[in-house]
Motif scaffolding. Structure first.
Motif, PDB file in Angstrom:
ATOM      1  N   TRP A  93       0.852  -1.183   0.000  1.00 58.67           N
ATOM      2  CA  TRP A  93       0.000   0.000   0.000  1.00 58.67           C
ATOM      3  C   TRP A  93       0.888   1.233   0.000  1.00 58.67           C
ATOM      4  O   TRP A  93       2.128   1.116   0.026  1.00 58.67           O
ATOM      5  N   VAL A  94       0.279   2.431  -0.060  1.00 57.49           N
ATOM      6  CA  VAL A  94       1.057   3.665  -0.080  1.00 57.49           C
ATOM      7  C   VAL A  94       0.556   4.611   1.009  1.00 57.49           C
ATOM      8  O   VAL A  94      -0.568   4.473   1.509  1.00 57.49           O
ATOM      9  N   ASP A  95       1.398   5.569   1.357  1.00 58.74           N
ATOM     10  CA  ASP A  95       0.998   6.644   2.250  1.00 58.74           C
ATOM     11  C   ASP A  95       0.283   7.702   1.417  1.00 58.74           C
ATOM     12  O   ASP A  95       0.888   8.308   0.528  1.00 58.74           O
ATOM     13  N   THR A  96      -0.992   7.918   1.682  1.00 56.03           N
ATOM     14  CA  THR A  96      -1.807   8.806   0.850  1.00 56.03           C
ATOM     15  C   THR A  96      -1.313  10.244   0.893  1.00 56.03           C
ATOM     16  O   THR A  96      -1.315  10.950  -0.124  1.00 56.03           O
ATOM     17  N   ARG A  97      -0.864  10.699   2.059  1.00 56.53           N
ATOM     18  CA  ARG A  97      -0.358  12.075   2.156  1.00 56.53           C
ATOM     19  C   ARG A  97       0.892  12.248   1.302  1.00 56.53           C
ATOM     20  O   ARG A  97       1.058  13.280   0.630  1.00 56.53           O
ATOM     21  N   VAL A 121       9.256   1.889   2.601  1.00 52.69           N
ATOM     22  CA  VAL A 121       9.325   1.401   3.975  1.00 52.69           C
ATOM     23  C   VAL A 121       9.109  -0.109   3.979  1.00 52.69           C
ATOM     24  O   VAL A 121       8.157  -0.616   3.370  1.00 52.69           O
ATOM     25  N   TYR A 122      10.007  -0.828   4.657  1.00 48.99           N
ATOM     26  CA  TYR A 122       9.812  -2.266   4.865  1.00 48.99           C
ATOM     27  C   TYR A 122       8.816  -2.463   6.006  1.00 48.99           C
ATOM     28  O   TYR A 122       9.120  -2.188   7.165  1.00 48.99           O
ATOM     29  N   GLU A 123       7.628  -2.927   5.676  1.00 47.70           N
ATOM     30  CA  GLU A 123       6.599  -3.220   6.675  1.00 47.70           C
ATOM     31  C   GLU A 123       6.658  -4.714   6.977  1.00 47.70           C
ATOM     32  O   GLU A 123       5.947  -5.520   6.380  1.00 47.70           O
ATOM     33  N   ASP A 206       8.315   9.018   2.652  1.00 49.42           N
ATOM     34  CA  ASP A 206       8.170   7.574   2.846  1.00 49.42           C
ATOM     35  C   ASP A 206       6.850   7.142   2.218  1.00 49.42           C
ATOM     36  O   ASP A 206       5.823   7.021   2.886  1.00 49.42           O
ATOM     37  N   PHE A 207       6.894   6.882   0.932  1.00 46.68           N
ATOM     38  CA  PHE A 207       5.684   6.695   0.128  1.00 46.68           C
ATOM     39  C   PHE A 207       5.195   5.252   0.110  1.00 46.68           C
ATOM     40  O   PHE A 207       4.101   4.932   0.562  1.00 46.68           O
ATOM     41  N   TYR A 208       6.008   4.347  -0.388  1.00 48.44           N
ATOM     42  CA  TYR A 208       5.590   2.967  -0.641  1.00 48.44           C
ATOM     43  C   TYR A 208       5.792   2.125   0.610  1.00 48.44           C
ATOM     44  O   TYR A 208       6.851   2.159   1.232  1.00 48.44           O
ATOM     45  N   ARG A 209       4.784   1.356   0.974  1.00 46.30           N
ATOM     46  CA  ARG A 209       4.860   0.472   2.135  1.00 46.30           C
ATOM     47  C   ARG A 209       4.932  -0.974   1.639  1.00 46.30           C
ATOM     48  O   ARG A 209       3.957  -1.519   1.108  1.00 46.30           O
ATOM     49  N   TYR A 210       6.096  -1.559   1.800  1.00 45.82           N
ATOM     50  CA  TYR A 210       6.422  -2.866   1.231  1.00 45.82           C
ATOM     51  C   TYR A 210       6.283  -3.937   2.310  1.00 45.82           C
ATOM     52  O   TYR A 210       7.100  -4.028   3.220  1.00 45.82           O
ATOM     53  N   LEU A 211       5.232  -4.734   2.206  1.00 48.52           N
ATOM     54  CA  LEU A 211       4.945  -5.763   3.204  1.00 48.52           C
ATOM     55  C   LEU A 211       5.838  -6.975   2.980  1.00 48.52           C
ATOM     56  O   LEU A 211       5.823  -7.585   1.906  1.00 48.52           O
TER      57      LEU A 211
END
Length: 335
Positions: A93-97, A121-123, A206-211
């Protein structure tokens, strides 16, 4: 004109897809979201169509027979109408802001840049502390720049699909086509266009959240070993594609060399970790392939510190290289 196309390759993604799309769709009609259902057997198509109905003119549901991640990205590039193109995997997912800031910045350009770079970001599941891949000491911030202004990437600092937005026409001009039915093609998606990129912009959000961290995930070490032939296939494509003499800019050449080196070390380390005779034979064959098909690249990679460690001889050597690999994973963020 649509500013940004986001392609979401989706295979049996019903558990994650809704959250992924919602994190994007709130940014509004400057965005085109292509949900590419890659022959799923679950409710992915049903969810995709419901999201299309909820966000008409923004979300488009596309069904295709299964062609793998690369085939879904190919469809996204072919169907894209946006000035820029981004891939977001369905379980991320991404950080909308951060997305709103990205769109504002992209809209401000008089001429489109070839590549737009952000942090990711490594989630990791079960971990509260989040590791961030950032480039603030390597890339100039908040202005357009060229390869001549790029600093030195460390061994653990590399651009991934998660950090890159490309100009769509650049991808079409170079006729980028990823292999179908193959995992780990995101390496090619990063590598090939960078050879042609002239102008870049780095926005340190910190845009992309990489699960990461799920047992069934493609980057899980056990899964990667089971699919090692596909990792080797991608590795060889990068080896064949890297022509040191054809890349005029030294900074670009150094970055791409670093990228191939990291990919080769990971392939070799995984084969060492597997440890069976067939895996050791495949490792030897990979290095022979590198030596035969790209001798100059072979010298650079083989003589590097990681290249020497990963090729220590025999069982004791593999024990040392496995220990080095575990350390490298912690320091460099190898998945």
């Amino acid at each position: 004109m649509t500013l940004l196309t986001v392609a979401i390759p989706s295979y049996n993604a019903s558990e994650y897809l809704h959250y992924c799309v919602e994190s994007l769709a709130l940014a509004g009609d400057q965005l085109e979201i292509l949900i590419i259902n890659d022959g799923s057997a679950d409710k992915t198509q049903e969810i995709a169509e419901s999201l299309q109905a909820k966000y008409p003119g923004i979300v488009r549901a596309i069904y295709q027979d299964n062609m793998g991640h690369g085939g879904a990205v190919n469809t996204g590039m072919r169907e894209a109408k946006g000035t820029y193109f981004k891939v977001v995997d369905s379980d991320d997912w991404v950080d909308t802001r951060a997305l709103l800031k990205i769109l504002e910045t992209l809209e401000s350009f008089v001429e489109p840049v070839d590549a737009f770079i952000t942090n990711f970001v490594y989630e990791k599941e079960g971990k509260s502390r989040k590791a961030v891949m950032r480039y603030d000491e390597i890339l100039p911030e908040d202005r357009i720049f060229t390869w001549d202004e790029v600093g030195s990437f460390g061994k653990g600092q590399y651009m991934m699909m998660h950090s890159l937005i490309y100009r769509t026409q650049l991808l079409k001009d170079i006729a980028l086509e990823l292999p179908t039915h193959t995992f780990y093609v995101d390496n090619i998606f990063v590598f090939e266009p960078l050879k042609y990129v002239q102008t870049m912009y780095y926005l340190p959000v910190d845009f992309y959240r990489y699960l990461i961290g799920r047992e069934e995930q493609s980057v899980n070490e056990t899964v990667m070993i089971s699919r090692i032939d596909q990792q080797i296939k991608v590795n060889k494509i990068l080896i064949d594609s890297f022509d040191m003499d054809a890349i005029a800019n030294e900074r670009c050449r150094d970055y791409l060399l670093n990228h191939v080196e990291i990919t080769t070390i990971i392939s070799s380390a995984l084969l060492n970790r597997a440890g069976q005779a067939e895996h050791i034979a495949k490792k030897k064959e990979l290095w022979e392939y590198l030596k035969t098909h790209n001798p100059e690249l072979y010298k650079k990679v083989r003589r590097g510190m990681l290249g020497q460690i990963i090729n220590l001889y025999g069982y004791p050597g593999r024990k040392v290289s496995n220990a080095a690999y575990r350390i490298a994973r912690r320091i460099y963020g190898f998945n």
